[in-house]
Write a protein that holds these residues in place. Structure first.
Motif, PDB file in Angstrom:
ATOM      1  N   ASP A  86       0.815  -1.217   0.000  1.00  0.00           N
ATOM      2  CA  ASP A  86       0.000   0.000   0.000  1.00  0.00           C
ATOM      3  C   ASP A  86       0.856   1.278   0.000  1.00  0.00           C
ATOM      4  O   ASP A  86       2.082   1.231   0.046  1.00  0.00           O
ATOM      5  N   SER A  87       0.159   2.402  -0.044  1.00  0.00           N
ATOM      6  CA  SER A  87       0.862   3.649  -0.367  1.00  0.00           C
ATOM      7  C   SER A  87       1.761   4.187   0.737  1.00  0.00           C
ATOM      8  O   SER A  87       2.759   4.852   0.440  1.00  0.00           O
ATOM      9  N   SER A  88       1.483   3.897   2.019  1.00  0.00           N
ATOM     10  CA  SER A  88       2.384   4.413   3.067  1.00  0.00           C
ATOM     11  C   SER A  88       3.773   3.814   2.926  1.00  0.00           C
ATOM     12  O   SER A  88       4.783   4.532   3.027  1.00  0.00           O
ATOM     13  N   ALA A  89       3.833   2.508   2.687  1.00  0.00           N
ATOM     14  CA  ALA A  89       5.129   1.846   2.540  1.00  0.00           C
ATOM     15  C   ALA A  89       5.828   2.301   1.258  1.00  0.00           C
ATOM     16  O   ALA A  89       7.034   2.600   1.265  1.00  0.00           O
ATOM     17  N   VAL A 176     -10.814  13.544   5.773  1.00  0.00           N
ATOM     18  CA  VAL A 176     -11.597  12.315   5.944  1.00  0.00           C
ATOM     19  C   VAL A 176     -11.444  11.468   4.683  1.00  0.00           C
ATOM     20  O   VAL A 176     -11.863  11.865   3.601  1.00  0.00           O
ATOM     21  N   GLU A 177     -10.819  10.316   4.839  1.00  0.00           N
ATOM     22  CA  GLU A 177     -10.595   9.428   3.698  1.00  0.00           C
ATOM     23  C   GLU A 177     -11.853   8.626   3.402  1.00  0.00           C
ATOM     24  O   GLU A 177     -12.419   7.992   4.291  1.00  0.00           O
ATOM     25  N   GLY A 198      -4.724  13.243  -4.202  1.00  0.00           N
ATOM     26  CA  GLY A 198      -3.787  12.123  -4.092  1.00  0.00           C
ATOM     27  C   GLY A 198      -2.336  12.536  -4.249  1.00  0.00           C
ATOM     28  O   GLY A 198      -1.493  11.738  -4.645  1.00  0.00           O
ATOM     29  N   MET A 199      -2.034  13.798  -3.938  1.00  0.00           N
ATOM     30  CA  MET A 199      -0.655  14.297  -4.025  1.00  0.00           C
ATOM     31  C   MET A 199      -0.234  14.774  -2.640  1.00  0.00           C
ATOM     32  O   MET A 199      -1.009  15.435  -1.955  1.00  0.00           O
ATOM     33  N   ASP A 251      -3.237   8.051   3.318  1.00  0.00           N
ATOM     34  CA  ASP A 251      -4.319   8.947   3.731  1.00  0.00           C
ATOM     35  C   ASP A 251      -4.687   8.722   5.199  1.00  0.00           C
ATOM     36  O   ASP A 251      -5.052   9.645   5.911  1.00  0.00           O
ATOM     37  N   TYR A 252      -4.588   7.454   5.645  1.00  0.00           N
ATOM     38  CA  TYR A 252      -4.871   7.122   7.050  1.00  0.00           C
ATOM     39  C   TYR A 252      -3.640   7.340   7.937  1.00  0.00           C
ATOM     40  O   TYR A 252      -3.760   7.784   9.070  1.00  0.00           O
ATOM     41  N   SER A 253      -2.454   6.989   7.434  1.00  0.00           N
ATOM     42  CA  SER A 253      -1.264   7.033   8.285  1.00  0.00           C
ATOM     43  C   SER A 253      -0.703   8.443   8.417  1.00  0.00           C
ATOM     44  O   SER A 253      -0.071   8.769   9.409  1.00  0.00           O
ATOM     45  N   VAL A 254      -0.905   9.268   7.397  1.00  0.00           N
ATOM     46  CA  VAL A 254      -0.318  10.607   7.417  1.00  0.00           C
ATOM     47  C   VAL A 254      -1.376  11.710   7.355  1.00  0.00           C
ATOM     48  O   VAL A 254      -1.436  12.571   8.232  1.00  0.00           O
TER      49      VAL A 254
END
Ligand code: GDD
Ligand code: MG
Length: 359
Positions: A86-89, A176-177, A198-199, A251-254
């Motif tokens: 996923d995107s955080s990693a 809010v995601e 998404g940036m 979006d959730y982690s940051v």
């Protein structure tokens, strides 16, 4: 010092059978421009980052295709994943590697699979976001919403920020995601929200500090990998650490926690932006918003239409003939054919899920 990160993962299952595991959305030309979305993304950011300043994060399986699309991409700027995390990693690892190479660097992450037709106005917004990031905020780009979509993050704009070189910048009150439909509808009606495009633009060390706070295990793993990245130990460390990393969207982690802590800013983007999530959006995009038209995508497409509308995407030279069907979606590929309507285009994902289940 500004570096761009292009995370190129995800399958785009609502665009099946065009978008496949082997040929995901970012490897397709969805605009008829002759360029893939990945190449368009690269071209768009190039004037700001330079070829040496763009890092692409993708799955091992897509290495060859990505290099074909981006021959200028240096070997040191490709990050290959053994499995999607996923995107955080994906974004976090790129940020951690870049922060070791260029301490204090500002990074901007840009999705590989969006359609943005005005590169000039896009870059103006990014330049503003870089100025905001320099003054210490994790910065997003917001787009005025046009419908209560449940596929996006919603940004509630707060007080304007007085930052030189950024006249469209606001503090973010909340992020809010992917809210549910009722919430999204209320957000749209309030007029106080923007869509998250998404940036993410930030000092790499600040992005990592936010991760350290909310996802400490992920952060620790990423730093460990980044420390080994430019050494002979890379493969050993990656193989040991990557599989254990938590899977979570940035979006959730940051974004959500940074907004809650008053560290998130947004720059209003006024460029045409489209995430082209399904064939209904594709039909709209290709016909320039005119309903009642038939949009056709595909090199050498042969389509006969009599009083029909919607979209035809074809990878074959087969003659396709449509008579009196409205808002239709036809996607013809060598080994799979999809026929549906624009109204039901969202449900294509369930077909993909069913195929996966059946093995
Ligand atoms: N390399 C890599 N590996 N990239 C990934 C992975 C992964 O495992 N997972 C996601 N990405 C990349 C995608 O390719 C895309 O460029 C970006 O990260 C965002 O992931 P998506 O899966 O497309 O997210 P989304 O569309 O559901 O939602 C995001 O984008 C919306 C705008 O299109 C969120 O940021 C929303 O808030 C936003 O509105
Ligand atoms: Mg997306």
């Amino acid at each position: 010092d500004f570096h761009a990160i292009i995370p190129a993962g995800g399958v785009g299952s609502r665009l099946w059978p065009l978008s496949r595991a082997e040929a995901p959305k970012f490897l397709h030309d969805l605009t008829g421009s002759g360029e893939t979305l990945l190449r368009d993304t690269w071209n768009r950011i190039l004037p700001l980052a330079g070829a040496a300043g763009v890092m692409v994060v993708t799955g091992r399986a897509h290495r060859t295709a990505v290099q074909q699309q981006l021959p200028e991409l240096a070997e040191v700027n490709i990050v290959l994943e053994s499995e999607p995390k996923d995107s955080s990693a994906a974004i976090g690892l790129a940020a951690a590697i870049l922060n070791r190479r260029h301490p204090g660097v500002i990074v901007g992450s840009f999705a590989a699979d969006h359609v943005i037709t005005d590169g000039e106005r896009f870059r103006q917004a990014v330049e503003e976001a870089v100025a905001v990031a320099r003054s210490g905020y994790i910065t997003t780009i917001g787009i005025a919403p046009s419908e209560p979509s449940v596929g996006f993050g919603y940004i509630r704009c707060g007080a304007p920020l007085a930052i030189e070189g950024a006249s469209h910048a606001h503090l973010v009150d909340s992020f809010v995601e992917k809210p549910d439909l009722a919430t999204a509808t209320a957000y749209l009606a309030s007029g106080d929200y923007l869509w998250n495009a998404g940036m993410f633009i930030a000092r790499a060390d600040q992005l990592l500090a936010q991760l350290a706070e909310t996802e400490p295990l992920l952060h620790e793993g990423l730093l460990e990998i980044a420390a080994a990245w430019d050494t002979s130990k890379r493969d050993i460390v990656v193989d040991a650490v990557w599989p254990l990393l938590p899977k979570i969207a940035i979006d959730y982690s940051v974004a959500e926690p940074a907004a809650a802590a008053g560290r998130l800013a947004v720059v209003r983007g006024d460029f045409p932006w489209d995430d082209v999530g399904d064939f209904s959006s594709l039909a709209k995009l290709l016909s320039g918003g005119r309903s009642g038209d038939l949009a056709i995508l595909g090199e050498g497409a042969r389509v006969l239409s009599d009083a029909s509308s919607g979209v035809v995407v074809t990878q074959s030279k087969r003659l396709i003939s449509l008579i009196g069907v409205t808002d239709i979606v036809v996607v013809d590929t060598p080994d799979a054919l999809l026929v549906t309507t624009r109204e039901h285009a969202q449900r294509v994902k369930s077909v993909v899920d069913a195929i996966k289940q059946a093995g």
